[in-house]
Write an enzyme that holds these catalytic residues in place. Structure first.
Site, PDB file in Angstrom:
ATOM      1  N   MET A  79       0.826  -1.225   0.000  1.00 33.88           N
ATOM      2  CA  MET A  79       0.000   0.000   0.000  1.00 33.88           C
ATOM      3  C   MET A  79       0.855   1.269   0.000  1.00 33.88           C
ATOM      4  O   MET A  79       0.762   2.075   0.916  1.00 33.88           O
ATOM      5  CB  MET A  79      -0.933  -0.013   1.199  1.00 33.88           C
ATOM      6  CG  MET A  79      -0.264  -0.090   2.525  1.00 33.88           C
ATOM      7  SD  MET A  79      -1.219  -1.143   3.608  1.00 33.88           S
ATOM      8  CE  MET A  79      -0.793  -2.764   2.941  1.00 33.88           C
ATOM      9  N   PRO A  80       1.652   1.423  -1.030  1.00 33.44           N
ATOM     10  CA  PRO A  80       2.555   2.589  -1.036  1.00 33.44           C
ATOM     11  C   PRO A  80       1.814   3.891  -1.356  1.00 33.44           C
ATOM     12  O   PRO A  80       0.705   3.892  -1.886  1.00 33.44           O
ATOM     13  CB  PRO A  80       3.540   2.264  -2.161  1.00 33.44           C
ATOM     14  CG  PRO A  80       3.207   0.906  -2.648  1.00 33.44           C
ATOM     15  CD  PRO A  80       1.825   0.567  -2.200  1.00 33.44           C
ATOM     16  N   PHE A  81       2.502   4.952  -1.020  1.00 33.34           N
ATOM     17  CA  PHE A  81       2.007   6.301  -1.283  1.00 33.34           C
ATOM     18  C   PHE A  81       3.133   7.080  -1.958  1.00 33.34           C
ATOM     19  O   PHE A  81       4.237   7.154  -1.420  1.00 33.34           O
ATOM     20  CB  PHE A  81       1.615   6.969   0.036  1.00 33.34           C
ATOM     21  CG  PHE A  81       1.238   8.409  -0.104  1.00 33.34           C
ATOM     22  CD1 PHE A  81       0.026   8.766  -0.664  1.00 33.34           C
ATOM     23  CD2 PHE A  81       2.092   9.413   0.318  1.00 33.34           C
ATOM     24  CE1 PHE A  81      -0.330  10.099  -0.802  1.00 33.34           C
ATOM     25  CE2 PHE A  81       1.744  10.752   0.178  1.00 33.34           C
ATOM     26  CZ  PHE A  81       0.533  11.096  -0.382  1.00 33.34           C
ATOM     27  N   PHE A 101      -1.345   4.646  -3.996  1.00 29.68           N
ATOM     28  CA  PHE A 101      -1.827   6.023  -4.205  1.00 29.68           C
ATOM     29  C   PHE A 101      -0.704   6.867  -4.807  1.00 29.68           C
ATOM     30  O   PHE A 101       0.449   6.737  -4.391  1.00 29.68           O
ATOM     31  CB  PHE A 101      -2.153   6.681  -2.866  1.00 29.68           C
ATOM     32  CG  PHE A 101      -3.466   6.337  -2.261  1.00 29.68           C
ATOM     33  CD1 PHE A 101      -4.213   5.258  -2.681  1.00 29.68           C
ATOM     34  CD2 PHE A 101      -3.964   7.112  -1.210  1.00 29.68           C
ATOM     35  CE1 PHE A 101      -5.429   4.951  -2.084  1.00 29.68           C
ATOM     36  CE2 PHE A 101      -5.170   6.816  -0.611  1.00 29.68           C
ATOM     37  CZ  PHE A 101      -5.911   5.750  -1.043  1.00 29.68           C
TER      38      PHE A 101
END
Lengths: 66, 66, 66, 66, 66, 66
Positions: B1-3, B41
């Protein structure tokens, strides 16, 4: 190669004032930590007063109270 | 779930170019770290050239010098 | 002079993988927007799984459920 | 003295809704961690849907698909 | 009520140097924009040299080349 | 698909307290703006008291004065 992000409310800072923030931030990092100005970045974010809160209220509301 | 947060100067990046940055950033995180694209994201911030400094001067001033 | 900030959970990314993220982010900005690699910054933040939440739960808890 | 940064897509949040986010974030930090509201900052960033990506596509494109 | 975020590589800045960055950033915002020091926040992030890239390479690698 | 970044001083917040911040931030965005919890991210950054300044002094120094 420092990165400085300055966030202020959008209340009329002039290009000259913003240039002064950039100049002084860069100088500060050179004088305090010996950082190279050529690779020092400064980004100024101007935030709408509806979008900035302190003490649980928006700056828009706080400005009206004063 | 990187940003991923990409900050560029506001100098006319098109919706197609921004879509390409989103597509490639997401793909990069999948290929390099096996991250799930569904929870990756990407946010692009476009910053006024008066508000971005490098080497102690605003990009507005630097662009004029060139 | 773009700035890329990649935030991932701290789960063992190697220096080689991080170098690959730096290399590809910089290349992406050059290819998509013509940005100069010499003034492209990339910062990777690795975040403890207790400190990252998605869907209302920490990643620590989500990993145990799977 | 906590700092909360909330990033949402720019899709019509009202000043009242943003004031509610400021009020509740501040209250949350007081109730959960005993933080002083007087020195709690909240900044809300509203991001253009062209500039926010998820699953490799911009929110502009994702909204059209639905 | 400005917020300043300074990001530097983690290469031994002392508490005294960091205190000086805090003092001078706060003073700068007071002198340039008339901001109240009591509500000026400064956060310094020290980033591992493996996690900071410039010109497509990590600072770890760049430091070895010099 | 909101993103919430909470920055607090590193002074012993427990995993349970951090889970509560994640839970409540996510719930807040659902209740106030109708945002989908499944794509709501929360990241908590814990900052060393030497690295956080307010009113021109580090929190380390301010804590000693009290």
């Amino acid at each position: 190669m420092p990165f400085v992000n300055i966030r202020i409310t959008k209340e009329g800072a002039t290009p000259e004032q913003k240039a002064e923030l950039i100049r002084r931030s860069t100088q500060m990092l050179q004088e305090v930590l010996g950082k190279n100005p050529a690779t020092t970045f400064v980004i100024i974010d101007e935030v709408d007063t509806d979008n900035w809160g302190i003490a649980g209220e928006s700056v828009t509301v706080l400005r009206k109270k004063k």
